[in-house]
Design a protein around this motif. Structure first.
Motif, mmCIF file in Angstrom:
data_model
loop_
_atom_site.group_PDB
_atom_site.id
_atom_site.type_symbol
_atom_site.label_atom_id
_atom_site.label_comp_id
_atom_site.label_asym_id
_atom_site.label_seq_id
_atom_site.Cartn_x
_atom_site.Cartn_y
_atom_site.Cartn_z
ATOM 1 N N ARG A 261 81.321 13.433 66.789
ATOM 2 C CA ARG A 261 81.208 14.879 66.610
ATOM 3 C C ARG A 261 81.195 15.555 67.977
ATOM 4 O O ARG A 261 80.877 14.930 68.994
ATOM 5 N N ARG A 262 81.550 16.824 67.998
ATOM 6 C CA ARG A 262 81.377 17.611 69.209
ATOM 7 C C ARG A 262 80.585 18.860 68.854
ATOM 8 O O ARG A 262 80.640 19.347 67.714
ATOM 9 N N ARG A 263 79.872 19.370 69.863
ATOM 10 C CA ARG A 263 78.915 20.423 69.585
ATOM 11 C C ARG A 263 79.013 21.553 70.604
ATOM 12 O O ARG A 263 79.348 21.340 71.771
ATOM 13 N N ARG A 264 78.724 22.743 70.099
ATOM 14 C CA ARG A 264 78.799 23.953 70.907
ATOM 15 C C ARG A 264 77.445 24.652 70.947
ATOM 16 O O ARG A 264 76.682 24.611 69.975
ATOM 17 N N ILE A 265 77.200 25.307 72.064
ATOM 18 C CA ILE A 265 76.075 26.229 72.190
ATOM 19 C C ILE A 265 76.660 27.584 72.546
ATOM 20 O O ILE A 265 77.372 27.725 73.551
ATOM 21 N N ASP A 266 76.395 28.588 71.712
ATOM 22 C CA ASP A 266 76.937 29.933 71.912
ATOM 23 C C ASP A 266 78.448 29.898 72.092
ATOM 24 O O ASP A 266 79.013 30.622 72.925
ATOM 25 N N GLY A 267 79.107 29.034 71.328
ATOM 26 C CA GLY A 267 80.554 28.951 71.354
ATOM 27 C C GLY A 267 81.129 28.048 72.415
ATOM 28 O O GLY A 267 82.331 27.751 72.402
ATOM 29 N N ARG A 268 80.331 27.578 73.348
ATOM 30 C CA ARG A 268 80.814 26.732 74.440
ATOM 31 C C ARG A 268 80.671 25.256 74.089
ATOM 32 O O ARG A 268 79.602 24.808 73.667
ATOM 33 N N LEU A 269 81.741 24.491 74.260
ATOM 34 C CA LEU A 269 81.668 23.052 74.052
ATOM 35 C C LEU A 269 80.787 22.413 75.120
ATOM 36 O O LEU A 269 81.032 22.569 76.317
ATOM 37 N N VAL A 270 79.752 21.692 74.687
ATOM 38 C CA VAL A 270 78.818 21.098 75.655
ATOM 39 C C VAL A 270 78.567 19.619 75.430
ATOM 40 O O VAL A 270 78.124 18.921 76.345
ATOM 41 N N LEU A 271 78.838 19.108 74.211
ATOM 42 C CA LEU A 271 78.419 17.754 73.885
ATOM 43 C C LEU A 271 79.425 17.051 72.995
ATOM 44 O O LEU A 271 79.855 17.602 71.982
ATOM 45 N N TYR A 272 79.777 15.830 73.395
ATOM 46 C CA TYR A 272 80.518 14.910 72.536
ATOM 47 C C TYR A 272 79.577 13.740 72.258
ATOM 48 O O TYR A 272 78.983 13.177 73.184
#
Length: 237
Positions: free
Chosen positions: A130-141
């Motif tokens: 999965r990949r994750r965003r904070i406030d629309g920004r990609l930050v984590l795979y």
């Protein structure tokens, strides 16, 4: 600003940092294209890029492939002692979280995953990317590797939701002890592609090995963060 490259780089860094500190360039703000910025500072794109890379290393700006340069938002506080999941942690800090499921399948575990989970060689696991965003920004795979013995028919569920909540609701399983391994890394091709950065970009790799309340190892997470996205916190009583 036509001067020696080192002095020009320093001057560009100071100018942009001052704009950021005074709120003229706010978090998430997209910087002008490199060509325009090089004209603003009367320098070459090579010198400008060196300044931007230095600011990136300090966590003040970040780059996304084919999109350009942006002002970095505040780092997320990642509490290693908290029994919380990504969405709860982000929302508790007044920010928006989003998770995108990239893949989910049963497959043979790598040697490293077998070691983390205490499985025999070539054991099959459920692997969720999965990949994750904070406030629309990609930050984590993140790659989640689960021991199927604890999670029958897992792949039939919505795997974009927090796994912590799925574990509790569907399987009656809650996390107990968690072991962390944290190290800086250069993002590999898969993680870099997911985060839309260049392969080899700086990142932070966090390995979480999770046990249930009975002390059994149930899963492990391989997290690949943008290096400027989080601040690790650990509190001992």
């Amino acid at each position: 600003m036509r001067d020696s490259a080192p002095r020009a780089v320093t001057a560009i860094c100071q100018a942009l940092e001052e704009q950021i500190e005074h709120g003229l360039l706010q978090a998430g703000h997209k910087l002008p294209a490199e060509r325009k910025l090089s004209d603003v500072f009367a320098t070459t794109r090579i010198t400008l890029r060196e300044a931007l890379v230095q600011l990136e290393a300090r966590g003040l700006v970040y780059r996304e492939e084919r999109r350009g340069w942006f002002i970095s938002p505040p780092r997320l506080r990642y509490d290693l002692n908290a029994r919380s999941h990504f969405h709860a942690m982000v929302q508790a800090q007044g920010r928006n979280a989003h998770t995108e499921l990239l893949s989910a399948q049963a497959q043979p575990a790598s040697a490293a995953v077998c070691g983390h989970l205490g499985l025999a060689p070539l054991s099959r696991v459920f692997s969720i990317c999965r990949r994750r965003r904070i406030d629309g920004r990609l930050v984590l795979y993140v790659e989640h590797h689960l021991n199927p013995a604890f999670f029958p028919e897992l792949l039939e569920h919505d795997l974009s939701q927090p796994l912590t909540e799925l574990y509790a609701r569907q399987y009656g399983i809650e996390y107990g002890q968690v072991r962390f391994e944290v190290a800086p890394t250069a993002l590999g091709a898969q993680a870099a592609a997911a985060l839309k950065v260049s392969a080899g970009s700086p990142g932070l790799r966090i390995v979480r090995v999770n046990r249930d309340r009975q002390g059994q190892v149930i899963d492990c997470d391989l997290e690949y963060w943008r290096h400027d996205a989080i601040a690790l916190v650990a509190t001992h009583g």
